[in-house]
Design an enzyme around this catalytic site. Sequence first.
Site, PDB file in Angstrom:
ATOM      1  N   ASN A   1       0.879  -1.170   0.000  1.00  0.00           N
ATOM      2  CA  ASN A   1       0.000   0.000   0.000  1.00  0.00           C
ATOM      3  C   ASN A   1       0.917   1.221   0.000  1.00  0.00           C
ATOM      4  O   ASN A   1       1.480   1.573   1.034  1.00  0.00           O
ATOM      5  CB  ASN A   1      -0.894  -0.029   1.254  1.00  0.00           C
ATOM      6  CG  ASN A   1      -1.695   1.246   1.412  1.00  0.00           C
ATOM      7  OD1 ASN A   1      -1.778   2.058   0.490  1.00  0.00           O
ATOM      8  ND2 ASN A   1      -2.284   1.441   2.588  1.00  0.00           N
ATOM      9  N   TRP A   2       1.058   1.831  -1.174  1.00  0.00           N
ATOM     10  CA  TRP A   2       2.013   2.940  -1.296  1.00  0.00           C
ATOM     11  C   TRP A   2       1.507   4.237  -0.668  1.00  0.00           C
ATOM     12  O   TRP A   2       2.260   5.207  -0.566  1.00  0.00           O
ATOM     13  CB  TRP A   2       2.331   3.188  -2.771  1.00  0.00           C
ATOM     14  CG  TRP A   2       3.311   2.216  -3.342  1.00  0.00           C
ATOM     15  CD1 TRP A   2       3.958   1.206  -2.677  1.00  0.00           C
ATOM     16  CD2 TRP A   2       3.770   2.175  -4.689  1.00  0.00           C
ATOM     17  NE1 TRP A   2       4.784   0.540  -3.539  1.00  0.00           N
ATOM     18  CE2 TRP A   2       4.696   1.111  -4.778  1.00  0.00           C
ATOM     19  CE3 TRP A   2       3.488   2.920  -5.831  1.00  0.00           C
ATOM     20  CZ2 TRP A   2       5.345   0.791  -5.975  1.00  0.00           C
ATOM     21  CZ3 TRP A   2       4.131   2.595  -7.016  1.00  0.00           C
ATOM     22  CH2 TRP A   2       5.052   1.547  -7.080  1.00  0.00           C
ATOM     23  N   LYS A   3       0.227   4.284  -0.318  1.00  0.00           N
ATOM     24  CA  LYS A   3      -0.343   5.518   0.247  1.00  0.00           C
ATOM     25  C   LYS A   3      -0.008   6.700  -0.675  1.00  0.00           C
ATOM     26  O   LYS A   3      -0.002   6.539  -1.888  1.00  0.00           O
ATOM     27  CB  LYS A   3       0.150   5.732   1.676  1.00  0.00           C
ATOM     28  CG  LYS A   3      -0.072   4.469   2.523  1.00  0.00           C
ATOM     29  CD  LYS A   3       0.107   4.689   3.986  1.00  0.00           C
ATOM     30  CE  LYS A   3      -0.149   3.355   4.708  1.00  0.00           C
ATOM     31  NZ  LYS A   3      -0.133   3.462   6.135  1.00  0.00           N
TER      32      LYS A   3
ATOM     33  N   GLU B   1      -5.935  -4.845  10.370  1.00  0.00           N
ATOM     34  CA  GLU B   1      -4.895  -3.844  10.629  1.00  0.00           C
ATOM     35  C   GLU B   1      -5.214  -3.075  11.907  1.00  0.00           C
ATOM     36  O   GLU B   1      -5.994  -2.114  11.880  1.00  0.00           O
ATOM     37  CB  GLU B   1      -4.835  -2.844   9.474  1.00  0.00           C
ATOM     38  CG  GLU B   1      -4.462  -3.448   8.149  1.00  0.00           C
ATOM     39  CD  GLU B   1      -3.801  -2.412   7.240  1.00  0.00           C
ATOM     40  OE1 GLU B   1      -2.682  -2.663   6.802  1.00  0.00           O
ATOM     41  OE2 GLU B   1      -4.388  -1.351   7.011  1.00  0.00           O
TER      42      GLU B   1
ATOM     43  N   GLY C   1       2.097   2.190  10.767  1.00  0.00           N
ATOM     44  CA  GLY C   1       3.085   3.259  10.630  1.00  0.00           C
ATOM     45  C   GLY C   1       3.759   3.650  11.936  1.00  0.00           C
ATOM     46  O   GLY C   1       4.412   4.686  12.018  1.00  0.00           O
TER      47      GLY C   1
ATOM     48  N   GLY D   1       2.557  -1.069   4.242  1.00  0.00           N
ATOM     49  CA  GLY D   1       2.775   0.309   3.827  1.00  0.00           C
ATOM     50  C   GLY D   1       4.255   0.589   3.625  1.00  0.00           C
ATOM     51  O   GLY D   1       4.829   0.304   2.574  1.00  0.00           O
ATOM     52  N   GLY D   2       4.887   1.119   4.662  1.00  0.00           N
ATOM     53  CA  GLY D   2       6.278   1.591   4.586  1.00  0.00           C
ATOM     54  C   GLY D   2       7.241   0.608   3.929  1.00  0.00           C
ATOM     55  O   GLY D   2       8.049   0.994   3.072  1.00  0.00           O
TER      56      GLY D   2
ATOM     57  N   GLU E   1      -6.995   4.906   7.587  1.00  0.00           N
ATOM     58  CA  GLU E   1      -6.719   6.323   7.301  1.00  0.00           C
ATOM     59  C   GLU E   1      -7.908   6.957   6.588  1.00  0.00           C
ATOM     60  O   GLU E   1      -8.243   8.123   6.832  1.00  0.00           O
ATOM     61  CB  GLU E   1      -5.427   6.446   6.476  1.00  0.00           C
ATOM     62  CG  GLU E   1      -4.205   6.160   7.342  1.00  0.00           C
ATOM     63  CD  GLU E   1      -2.995   5.633   6.593  1.00  0.00           C
ATOM     64  OE1 GLU E   1      -2.954   5.726   5.352  1.00  0.00           O
ATOM     65  OE2 GLU E   1      -2.084   5.116   7.266  1.00  0.00           O
TER      66      GLU E   1
ATOM     67  N   HIS F   1      -9.642   1.467   4.458  1.00  0.00           N
ATOM     68  CA  HIS F   1      -8.402   1.616   5.227  1.00  0.00           C
ATOM     69  C   HIS F   1      -8.649   2.568   6.405  1.00  0.00           C
ATOM     70  O   HIS F   1      -9.403   3.532   6.275  1.00  0.00           O
ATOM     71  CB  HIS F   1      -7.291   2.159   4.318  1.00  0.00           C
ATOM     72  CG  HIS F   1      -5.954   2.108   4.969  1.00  0.00           C
ATOM     73  ND1 HIS F   1      -5.546   3.061   5.869  1.00  0.00           N
ATOM     74  CD2 HIS F   1      -4.949   1.200   4.886  1.00  0.00           C
ATOM     75  CE1 HIS F   1      -4.326   2.741   6.301  1.00  0.00           C
ATOM     76  NE2 HIS F   1      -3.951   1.620   5.722  1.00  0.00           N
TER      77      HIS F   1
ATOM     78  N   SER G   1       2.912  -2.142  10.368  1.00  0.00           N
ATOM     79  CA  SER G   1       4.353  -2.223  10.622  1.00  0.00           C
ATOM     80  C   SER G   1       4.954  -3.585  10.273  1.00  0.00           C
ATOM     81  O   SER G   1       5.890  -4.035  10.946  1.00  0.00           O
ATOM     82  CB  SER G   1       4.671  -1.828  12.068  1.00  0.00           C
ATOM     83  OG  SER G   1       4.347  -0.463  12.282  1.00  0.00           O
TER      84      SER G   1
HETATM   85  P1  PGA Z   1       2.544   0.247   7.572  1.00  0.00           P
HETATM   86  O1  PGA Z   1       1.108   0.510   6.897  1.00  0.00           O
HETATM   87  O2  PGA Z   1       3.029  -1.084   7.019  1.00  0.00           O
HETATM   88  O3  PGA Z   1       3.400   1.389   7.129  1.00  0.00           O
HETATM   89  O4  PGA Z   1       2.325   0.189   9.044  1.00  0.00           O
HETATM   90  C1  PGA Z   1       0.203  -0.534   6.732  1.00  0.00           C
HETATM   91  C2  PGA Z   1      -1.056  -0.022   6.101  1.00  0.00           C
HETATM   92  O5  PGA Z   1      -1.481   1.086   6.429  1.00  0.00           O
HETATM   93  O6  PGA Z   1      -1.677  -0.703   5.256  1.00  0.00           O
END
Ligand code: PGA
Length: 255
Positions: free
Chosen positions: A10-12, A167, A173, A234-235, A97, A95, A213
Amino acid sequence: MKRKPLIAGNWKMYKTKDDALAFIYAVNLEVPDKDIVESVICAPAIFLRDLVKREGENLRIGAQNMHYAEKGAYTGEISAAMLKSYGVDYAVIGHSERRAYYNETDETVNLKVLTAVKENITPIICVGESLDTREAGTTDAFVKKQVEKAYLNVSKADALKTVIAYEPIWAIGTGRTATPEQANETIMGIRQVIKQIYGSEVSDSLRILYGGSVNTKNVDSLLATSDIDGALVGGASLDPQSYLTLVKAALNKAK
Ligand code: PGA
């Protein structure tokens, strides 16, 4: 029942066009056979067309969001049919966010799931609790409700086309990963909810990912559990080598 592992990046809101294309060129020939592991990158909408054109045999491209309406006066939005017409096969739905910053609710998540399956887009449905909920000891009940609402009016046949990502919000994050035991236990609870709604045919085959994470160091222990079928990352999905390490960890799980 053997479920095919799935790693979704997930590149956000990261990368520009050149970075995005460089990533695809770097990983394309290295991702495992798609019949053994599903390797997906969920990219910002503006990159999707270019990425789909360049995706190799084994890499798949997904969106990070879509609208629930088939079409209409929704300035700035993108429909499932638009995504499909560009060859996009997955969409992250709900998600945390988007729930936190863009008024995504259990109701809109449900409508999006219904629209996605109708367009043959695999929804990656995100659920997960806040730190307060975890500390209050009510995680299972909270997540159960999110899952039940997401699947309202979704038929058994369509449920089979979905993926869930568990999640915990406190792990996204933050560098604070749920332990494999914590994540697996909650995911087993989610599988139970799916079983109650649809029976074991669906609950045994539906993939449930963990997200929050995940990185190259903890991925093996998370994937070594009974019920975690992959990861939404994500990251650690932004760097090609890191992403490849994650999909290769999934390949070990598949063996
Ligand atoms: P993260 O993000 O791996 O950076 O914690 C995961 C996500 O939001 O899907």
